[in-house]
Write a protein that holds these residues in place. Structure first.
Motif, PDB file in Angstrom:
ATOM      1  N   GLY A  68       0.809  -1.213   0.000  1.00 61.36           N
ATOM      2  CA  GLY A  68       0.000   0.000   0.000  1.00 61.36           C
ATOM      3  C   GLY A  68       0.839   1.257   0.000  1.00 61.36           C
ATOM      4  N   SER A  69       0.341   2.272  -0.695  1.00 67.01           N
ATOM      5  CA  SER A  69       0.974   3.578  -0.820  1.00 67.01           C
ATOM      6  C   SER A  69       2.113   3.559  -1.841  1.00 67.01           C
ATOM      7  CB  SER A  69       1.486   4.104   0.533  1.00 67.01           C
ATOM      8  OG  SER A  69       1.592   5.508   0.486  1.00 67.01           O
ATOM      9  N   CYS A  70       2.610   2.392  -2.158  1.00 69.17           N
ATOM     10  CA  CYS A  70       3.780   2.322  -3.044  1.00 69.17           C
ATOM     11  C   CYS A  70       3.423   2.069  -4.510  1.00 69.17           C
ATOM     12  CB  CYS A  70       4.742   1.247  -2.566  1.00 69.17           C
ATOM     13  SG  CYS A  70       5.316   1.561  -0.894  1.00 69.17           S
TER      14      CYS A  70
ATOM     15  N   ALA B  36      12.354  12.633  -6.979  1.00 65.48           N
ATOM     16  CA  ALA B  36      11.514  11.682  -6.252  1.00 65.48           C
ATOM     17  C   ALA B  36      10.387  12.459  -5.589  1.00 65.48           C
ATOM     18  CB  ALA B  36      12.323  10.922  -5.200  1.00 65.48           C
ATOM     19  N   GLY B  37       9.486  11.723  -4.951  1.00 67.25           N
ATOM     20  CA  GLY B  37       8.335  12.361  -4.334  1.00 67.25           C
ATOM     21  C   GLY B  37       8.734  13.346  -3.247  1.00 67.25           C
ATOM     22  N   ALA B  38       9.626  12.926  -2.359  1.00 58.40           N
ATOM     23  CA  ALA B  38      10.022  13.803  -1.265  1.00 58.40           C
ATOM     24  C   ALA B  38      10.697  15.061  -1.796  1.00 58.40           C
ATOM     25  CB  ALA B  38      10.964  13.062  -0.318  1.00 58.40           C
TER      26      ALA B  38
ATOM     27  N   TYR C  18      -0.760  19.040  -2.913  1.00 58.17           N
ATOM     28  CA  TYR C  18      -1.279  17.692  -3.152  1.00 58.17           C
ATOM     29  C   TYR C  18      -0.121  16.709  -3.242  1.00 58.17           C
ATOM     30  CZ  TYR C  18      -3.936  13.904  -5.378  1.00 58.17           C
ATOM     31  OH  TYR C  18      -4.536  12.697  -5.681  1.00 58.17           O
ATOM     32  N   ASP C  19      -0.084  15.779  -2.302  1.00 55.91           N
ATOM     33  CA  ASP C  19       0.899  14.688  -2.324  1.00 55.91           C
ATOM     34  C   ASP C  19       0.382  13.632  -3.295  1.00 55.91           C
ATOM     35  OD1 ASP C  19       2.191  12.259  -1.914  1.00 55.91           O
ATOM     36  OD2 ASP C  19       2.417  12.541   0.242  1.00 55.91           O
ATOM     37  N   GLY C  20       1.020  13.548  -4.437  1.00 54.88           N
ATOM     38  CA  GLY C  20       0.481  12.738  -5.534  1.00 54.88           C
ATOM     39  C   GLY C  20       0.729  11.245  -5.438  1.00 54.88           C
TER      40      GLY C  20
ATOM     41  N   LEU D  50       6.051   9.565 -10.347  1.00 57.22           N
ATOM     42  CA  LEU D  50       5.966   8.837 -11.619  1.00 57.22           C
ATOM     43  C   LEU D  50       6.341   7.379 -11.412  1.00 57.22           C
ATOM     44  CD1 LEU D  50       7.366  11.427 -14.183  1.00 57.22           C
ATOM     45  CD2 LEU D  50       5.057  11.131 -13.305  1.00 57.22           C
ATOM     46  N   HIS D  51       7.109   7.100 -10.377  1.00 61.64           N
ATOM     47  CA  HIS D  51       7.480   5.712 -10.080  1.00 61.64           C
ATOM     48  C   HIS D  51       6.333   4.972  -9.410  1.00 61.64           C
ATOM     49  CE1 HIS D  51       8.786   8.645  -7.171  1.00 61.64           C
ATOM     50  NE2 HIS D  51       8.931   7.756  -6.219  1.00 61.64           N
ATOM     51  N   LYS D  52       5.283   5.631  -9.088  1.00 57.44           N
ATOM     52  CA  LYS D  52       4.112   4.906  -8.624  1.00 57.44           C
ATOM     53  C   LYS D  52       3.084   4.872  -9.754  1.00 57.44           C
ATOM     54  CE  LYS D  52       4.714   6.749  -3.910  1.00 57.44           C
ATOM     55  NZ  LYS D  52       5.431   5.717  -3.190  1.00 57.44           N
TER      56      LYS D  52
ATOM     57  N   CYS E 189      13.260   9.481   0.776  1.00 59.21           N
ATOM     58  CA  CYS E 189      12.624   8.164   0.906  1.00 59.21           C
ATOM     59  C   CYS E 189      13.072   7.352  -0.302  1.00 59.21           C
ATOM     60  CB  CYS E 189      11.110   8.375   0.980  1.00 59.21           C
ATOM     61  SG  CYS E 189      10.161   6.862   1.059  1.00 59.21           S
ATOM     62  N   THR E 190      12.394   7.476  -1.424  1.00 64.41           N
ATOM     63  CA  THR E 190      12.892   6.868  -2.654  1.00 64.41           C
ATOM     64  C   THR E 190      14.253   7.488  -2.966  1.00 64.41           C
ATOM     65  OG1 THR E 190      10.705   6.405  -3.551  1.00 64.41           O
ATOM     66  CG2 THR E 190      12.485   6.721  -5.143  1.00 64.41           C
ATOM     67  N   ASN E 191      15.230   6.628  -3.220  1.00 61.02           N
ATOM     68  CA  ASN E 191      16.549   7.174  -3.542  1.00 61.02           C
ATOM     69  C   ASN E 191      16.948   6.703  -4.938  1.00 61.02           C
ATOM     70  OD1 ASN E 191      17.182   4.474  -3.040  1.00 61.02           O
ATOM     71  ND2 ASN E 191      18.197   4.900  -1.106  1.00 61.02           N
TER      72      ASN E 191
END
Ligand SMILES: Cc1ncc(COP(=O)(O)O)c(C=O)c1O
Ligand SMILES: Cc1ncc(COP(=O)(O)O)c(C=O)c1O
Lengths: 456, 542, 542, 456
Positions: free
Chosen positions: C109-111, C170-172, C275-277, C301-303, D338-340
């Motif tokens: 989940g979430s990933c 990345a997302g962060a 918005y955390d996508g 995009l990796h999700k 987090c994702t690296n």
């Protein structure tokens, strides 16, 4: 040491000591001196010692550059040439999914599955391949691959002659001429008599009888080399009339639309599996398809995978009926084939799974559409005529007003691989043209426009 | 829970039990468990699809419009219908059930399972090589032709021969090609010869090819040294002999030291010498079949020249010949013209083609990359390390296994489990299965046939001294701990020992045959008894 | 036997015992056994090599001639020295010890661990994309620029936003970029804001990014429906609030139905909505953050766009914004000129670059391939199937697990093992480990933090109904058979349960640290007690 | 449904029924009507319903063609351009062995190793990566990757400021200007003060003091952006004088010849890992290298893999010291990463293993040779002058008689990527030139000849 020899100097020394030697040269002491080449660096000009007359090894990047240089000297289908050539080698879509999985190193770097406990991957993939080939041919058993379409015909000839104990085979002239030539080459050893039966109006005109005794089998291609659809049911009737077996050389793409040969009574189906996921590759490695009936399974050439269980009753796969094979039966084997084309069979299995029921039909339909559009468009060009008046599926033959070889050369300058020049035996100035599912209207129309210019 | 299930899933019975699991469950990969992997057919769901084709923008003629009614199949052939996701996952999972060189050592004697450099993979996937139509005219394929000519020249140099055909797609095809060359040559001399001599240690393809070449096999016994005895050979040599097929080093890994004398004797009666190149790895840059007196040489590029085996192929089996046989080579042959332009030519008295096109071209490209990357210097070091590794292991196994011919070997050594069998009831096959538990593929077993309980070990040059030591150690440990329980091996692998007899007895050659599991069709040759015995012998052979 | 061994082999002790084995032995792959795989350093042998460089034909200046004496290292850095063969085998064996999407379901989940189409891999490996230098002038990189512009436009359309930066890797990184945009905008308005509101269900990167953005996190509690309570939100909303970070659907997989009201309230006090996508997969073609009132949107995009996760990256986290924030975007930005020629431009009031070059370009190329292959129609069907799969599994698990918020969910559903823990002593972590035995990767556990013993299940759209059913069935079976023995799970995988506490207590971060296995360094934050507790909580979190 | 959605119509219906719905649209009933886009086919021109304004999906082959078309519009290093550009992105050899193994789908399609029992592959590869990075940097701990060199600097800044509780950082002007810009961007959030210290004669001229208080750390690049070799030991002394930490941005290739920064006293080493097996890729995905001392490990950003044992005592690996990470410590985490870049770290580990001890040195030597030959050859051209008089290793800066941007454009026509135009801050008309181990004498001489023509 060479690039791929891991031994370091101290390790070599230690190992030599263990085996009681003091130099690498001594490893070869059992080879008579007179036969030995010298070790060490090659003497520059005129040295007395005998060495391999080969350049020293290249680095990997230099090797890559050299291969890339050679590749650059070819006109490849795709960027360089839009492909309208077929003749047993077709420009089909190959999805990345198929290639990337089939070429996983477990498949690529395994040996023949002699230890089934650690070879279930290859074995199951082959079992699935056999099932798919069985379905598209309509016959109960398929082997785990042969070299290519031509050699599959050779094996079929051996099978029918042995089964029927008759040395004669009738070959439709519609069978790929290169395959017939290959059969002739090998018939010298086996002593088979090959009788060619001519095409009339693009289809095989089976005789009531032909020289030298009753045939063991009739060989017919569906579609035939000129792209024409043969009457396989009629061939079956003729075969029956002679008490002969029927061998059909079947294009797997045709299975998307046509009756399977098995459903029409074929005893053996052979074919070229290249259209199932293998690139044009200058003609190889390709894939010999081979299927037959349960009655003939003991005469099947090559490997066969069967389902069984392991010691705990778990489903497992293993090569079976091995007593047919050369490593057991030696001179009495059904064939001498040992190494076959396993990896290409795995590719074909993946490609057939990628296609599935609907994709196989769609593939055939799209090839047929492209072929029909190509045919209609170029037959509209003055001087371009059909070579035979026969229904076609994915390939067709025309007569040109100019030498085909010249046309092919000039069309290449326009960016097209125009087709294949037909052998004289099929009539004058014949060109064989194929259009696959990859050909678009724009490409076909451009092809026709170029051809019009070139034959003018 | 609903019953979103496939037919086959239902057929498989309750899940939860060990067995083939539906969907994306991965208990079949050893990382996740020890289940069966369902077949692709069991993953199928009607209407699902992976395929995707280019937009053609053509009239959408229907099947009925495209195909005459009498030719059109009433319904499409049923294949598996899966998503790309399931397609990829299924065959990726299967790959985890497969051992391979890239995972570890594979000391399968006679097969030369060495590491295949990745740079060669790249060569084979260059679009400028892979996407070339085999019927494209020569002026559009100069790169390919140059490659083939250069490879042919290199292989002739390595074998000491004069000319070559690259068409044969495997070793056995090369053998048969060679025998047809032999036949053509004899016929051109106006001779009718009937027999080909083969040592009793030969690989099964040799006699099988002899039969297909229209000859009769005459077996010559190996002597106590494991070699062809000149005396025994002389006995069978006569004017009916077309030739002899030898591999040197032979299948015992021993060099036929009297090869020059053998050659002289065969030539004396007008016969030809055929070299089975399966063992060429041992002598690269060290000695050459041509110099030994051979007339015809095939190479297994998938053994010696690092074409990967692909689970059983494709390979490539070029055949090189001495000058007098060159005019008979299959055609068309790639040639370099005087002007440096390459083309195809038909040898004067060609026996004709032996392949539908030009042989396994991409395999040839791999071999070429390997050849130039190694060069003359690299090739010799291959032989040196291969032979050193084999001798090392022979020394290391002394005392644990019988070594029937315990003298300097070449690239492989044959040991025997005869004593183990006698004293502890542990057969060569059990040793092989035990080795699977030790993280190694097993050696070739029960071949050559002349050695009882044979284990044929070929480490190859790409295995490091550490690996060779680990292999030896495992074999010693197996011998030391041998017990009847070894018949239970393997116990830690994906499946337990596989019931080979049942596979033959109750033939299930396709998924569709599974339900009706047919007892094996009978009264064709070989007869029942013979069959059973041979089926047993087949286990683990090569 | 001789002692051809590496140092490390000796260090490893007697082989034969379970443990890392030297050489080409493959007992480490689950197919062949359950050993450790030696490290690459243990496979090393001094002097061995894999490397090979191009022939340069340059003067062979020595190291001493090339580097000033005071700069030259006395000895080269010691790395592993292996053959290509051992290199390939080692990392191929390691790959057999790794689960992955391509092997089976991964309902983390979430990933959003969906299947990544292979056609996208091909895109990323085209030399015309991969071999382009990032500093090459625009006229040499028109294809890349066109791709980036088209991707940006497509992503803006999907999210309902106006402009975009593709730089965040990345997302962060996207989050922090968004917060810096927020800060820049507020500052341009002449405002000093100090706080950013985050729901208690948020992902840890949100608060961490807030800190790095120079803000203080204000946590707002979720209500009994699992959503942001408007009332609670109103309580913390004031003129110090720079904005709020939300993901919608939220980390419970629930759609924040009052999003319009939330947006109005935040905008009312002059705050911005971020918005955390991470959960965008649920709403593709169904609804758009821009339409909901968000000002800043990052995408993973990796999700959502099938960039494979690569074992933890690389990803790509583009940030799209509403018109008023566009002038602040990082630069240089790819743009299409009026003449159709592409170039790079610096937004007027750019916050500056957030990546050394242009972001994870090849990941962006993958995403672009995925975007055009799916198109508008395909994107919506992704959301539909993803949401259907999640709801199906929610229904199927009722009765076996607690479902804290049992109402229609979006692409994932959160269940809880609270009752299982109470009645059978089986924790969420045990369920997760048991699932590994069932051939599935486990769901995310212990996240979101607001759910006790959480299991967060996201099947994704690429798993078939059969797979989803098999997953549900396995989870039900685990619940049914739950017992304290589950604390022993997993038992059938490559290793047994891993001692995470020891790893932290006795830190061994490198092979070189192995010998001296240091007790973890101490007196830096967090303090011992806190540390232990948190380390424990860390287990299995995301 | 889309290409990659497996659900068939009957399956959808069955699943919907199970969850008590009758249409797919109802799945989204919790979304307010006003926010919803319409389902179904897009209305042709002017339809009332709101849909995504995106074209319908392409087939896979059409997708491939489109990507190939775009790729064809770039000038790639290799066939199109011989690369002399660097500036943090270098044209190094990438062997097939590394790529083919690192891109096995187990590595590519795994997630972050949250379940170590089924993730030992990635975990061990990262552990090995950490060890190698530790060795080439000379520091005890390395993390499991960061995004790139620039963001690694940002993380280093956060670390040193937190460790020293001082907001000021001294940045050598020799640090990549794009990395400095990235640091400035993020410093706005963290409130760090970045003070740039100029290069004099191509090396950082550390001041005795500089504005606004003592620095938390000095950042120096080795080699620096102009290719010059810095005196790291001197930087250490200056740092000590200020009670500051020392951060070195280190080129991993330089590790083949130079002292490791750790051995010279660096507290943190960052770097761009692209030279270790990653193609130029328009700048990403690249790899942020990050290593530090054991003392600072609790402040390490990103993931860290540690060795441990499983329940049976078997060696195993797991992510550790997780309390630093954002998912546990949230707003108090050492970093938000987090994702690296795990996969790129795996690639780098393979590349470093491919190089080994001798290969890393050989690589550096070959780069240095090519660089020296390039430098000597082009400095012989009239009007081309060194920008600074400093020892260089694998890159150097020159002043051109013509605008560098113009030179680069004209050199591209000659088949060369001439280098990178330097920022004004480094002086006028500067060009940064790098030559890697892939450059041959022939290429370099041709480059010089072309440059001579172009600057004339
Ligand atoms: C000694 C020997 N001869 C011939 C062959 C046959 O070669 P191929 O399998 O390529 O047909 C083999 C290979 O198995 C062999 O080991
Ligand atoms: C809800 C949520 N937000 C943010 C992130 C952070 O994204 P990334 O890991 O790409 O930095 C994640 C991913 O783990 C996530 O699940």
């Amino acid at each position: 040491m060479g690039h791929y020899v891991p031994h370091t100097e101290p390790e070599l020394a230690e190992m030599l000591a263990f085996v009681g030697l003091s130099s690498l040269d001594e490893l070869f002491d059992t080879i008579p001196e007179a036969l030995r080449l010298a070790a060490g660096p090659r003497p520059r000009a005129g040295g007395a010692e005998r060495h391999l007359d080969l350049a020293d090894g290249l680095s990997e990047p230099d090797t890559r550059h050299e291969l890339a240089r050679l590749a650059g000297r070819n006109a490849a289908c795709g960027p360089d040439l839009v492909c309208f050539a077929g003749g047993g080698a077709y420009d089909h879509e190959i999805p990345t999914a198929v290639t990337s999985v089939a070429f996983r190193s477990e498949y690529v770097t395994a040996y023949t599955p002699y230890q089934p406990e650690v070879a279930q991957g290859v074995l199951q993939a082959l079992f699935e391949y056999q099932t798919m080939v069985s379905r598209i041919t309509g016959l109960a058993v398929a082997n785990a691959s042969l070299y290519d379409g031509a050699t599959a015909c050779v094996e079929a000839a051996n099978l029918v002659v042995a089964a029927k104990r008759r040395p004669t085979i009738w070959l439709s002239q519609g069978l790929n001429p290169r395959w017939r030539e290959t059969m002739s080459t090998f018939a010298v050893g086996t002593g088979h008599e090959l009788v060619t039966v001519d095409l009339v109006d693009g289809r095989t005109a089976w005789p009531d009888a032909a020289g030298s005794g009753e045939p063991a089998a009739l060989f017919v291609a569906q579609p035939n080399y000129l792209g024409g659809l043969e009457d396989v049911a009629e061939a079956r009737r003729v075969a029956d009339a002679h008490g002969a077996l029927l061998v059909v050389a079947f294009d797997p793409v045709a299975a998307g639309l046509l009756h399977t040969p098995g459903s029409l009574g074929a005893d053996v189906v052979v074919g070229e599996g290249q259209p199932l996921g293998t690139p044009l590759s200058l003609g190889g490695p390709y894939l010999g398809l081979f299927a037959t009936t349960l009655e003939l399974v003991r005469r099947l050439p090559g490997r066969l995978v069967g389902e069984t269980v392991d010691a705990e009753g778990t489903r497992a796969y293993v090569t079976t009926l091995r007593t047919r094979e050369q490593d057991i039966r030696r001179e009495r084997a059904s064939s001498n084939v040992c190494t076959n084309q396993t990896l290409i069979a795995v590719v074909a299995a993946l490609q057939m799974a990628w296609l599935g029921t609907t994709g196989l039909r769609e593939l055939a339909v799209r090839c047929a559409r492209a072929t029909r559009h190509t045919r209609e468009t170029i037959l509209a060009i003055e001087g371009v005529e059909p070579l035979a008046d026969v229904a076609t599926l994915r390939e067709f033959a025309v007569r040109l007003p100019v030498e085909p070889a010249t046309v092919i050369d000039r069309m290449a300058e326009e960016g097209f691989l125009a087709g294949i020049a037909l052998e004289e035996e099929y009539g004058e100035r014949g060109l064989l043209v194929a259009a696959t599912e990859r050909r678009t209207r724009a490409e076909i129309d451009a092809y026709a426009a170029a051809l019009e210019k070139v034959v003018r | 829970m609903t019953d979103v299930t496939t037919d086959s899933e239902v057929a498989n019975g309750a899940s939860g039990a060990r067995g083939a699991k539906p969907g994306g469950r991965a208990t079949s990969i050893p990382l996740m468990g020890h289940d069966e992997e369902p077949t692709i057919f069991e993953l199928s769901s009607p209407g699902r699809r992976a395929w995707s084709f280019r937009t053609q923008d053509l009239p959408e003629w229907s099947a009925e419009e495209l195909v005459p009614a009498d030719q059109l199949a009433p319904a499409p052939v049923v294949l598996a219908e899966v998503s790309e996701r399931d397609l990829v996952a299924h065959y990726t999972r299967l790959s985890h059930r497969q051992y391979a060189v890239d995972l570890g050592a594979y000391p399968l004697g006679s097969c030369t399972m060495k590491y295949n450099p990745k740079v060669c993979d790249e060569a084979a996937s260059l679009p400028g090589l892979a996407d070339v139509h085999p019927a494209a005219p020569a002026h559009l394929t100069q790169g390919w032709l140059e490659l083939l000519v250069a490879l042919g020249e290199g292989l002739c140099e390595v074998t000491g021969m004069h000319d070559i055909t690259l068409q044969p797609p495997a070793g056995a095809a090369g053998e048969l090609t060679g025998l047809l060359l032999m036949r053509a040559w004899h016929e051109a001399q106006g001779r009718q010869r009937t027999k080909v001599i083969i040592p009793d240690s030969a690989h099964g393809t040799n006699p099988a090819s002899v039969t297909l070449g229209g000859y009769e096999t005459v077996t010559v016994k190996s002597d106590e040294r494991g070699c062809v005895s000149l005396a025994a050979l002389q006995e069978v040599l006569d004017e009916d002999v077309a030739g002899i097929m030898l591999t040197n080093p032979n299948t015992l890994g021993l060099f036929e030291e009297e090869i020059a004398e053998i050659a002289a004797a065969v030539h004396e009666v007008g016969g030809l010498l055929y070299y089975d190149g399966a063992n060429l790895n041992a002598i690269l840059g060290v000695t050459r079949p041509g110099d030994m007196g051979f007339d015809i040489v095939h190479m297994n590029l998938h053994k010696t020249f690092a074409v990967p085996h692909g689970g059983g192929g494709p390979g490539a089996g070029p055949v090189a010949v001495s000058p007098r046989l060159a005019p008979y080579l299959p055609g068309p042959k790639p040639v370099r013209g005087a002007d440096g332009v390459y083309g195809w030519a038909q040898p004067e008295r060609s026996i004709g083609r032996v392949h539908g096109w030009h042989g396994n071209a991409l395999a040839l490209a791999r071999a070429y990359a390997y050849l130039i990357a190694n060069g003359g210097d690299g090739l010799r070091s291959i032989a040196e390390a291969a032979v050193l590794n084999a001798n090392w292991i022979r020394h290391a196994l002394r005392g644990s296994y019988d070594i029937p011919f315990d003298r300097p070997c070449m690239h492989e050594c044959v040991v025997s489990a005869t004593t183990l069998k006698k004293t502890k009831g542990v057969k060569a096959l059990d040793v092989a299965k035990r080795l699977l538990e030790e993280g190694f593929h097993s050696p070739t077993v029960y071949f050559p046939l002349i050695v009882d309980e044979a284990l044929m070990i070929e480490p190859t040059e790409t295995e490091s001294p550490q690996t060779v030591a680990a292999l030896a150690e495992a074999l010693v440990r197996i011998a030391d701990g041998a017990s009847p329980a070894d018949a239970e091996a393997p116990r830690v692998n994906a499946v337990r020992r596989v019931d080979e007899a049942r596979a033959a007895r109750q033939l299930v050659p396709t998924f569709d045959a599974r339900q009706e599991a047919t007892p094996s069709p009978s009264p064709s040759p070989p007869s029942g008894a013979e069959q059973g015995a041979e089926e047993l012998k087949a286990v683990g052979s090569i």
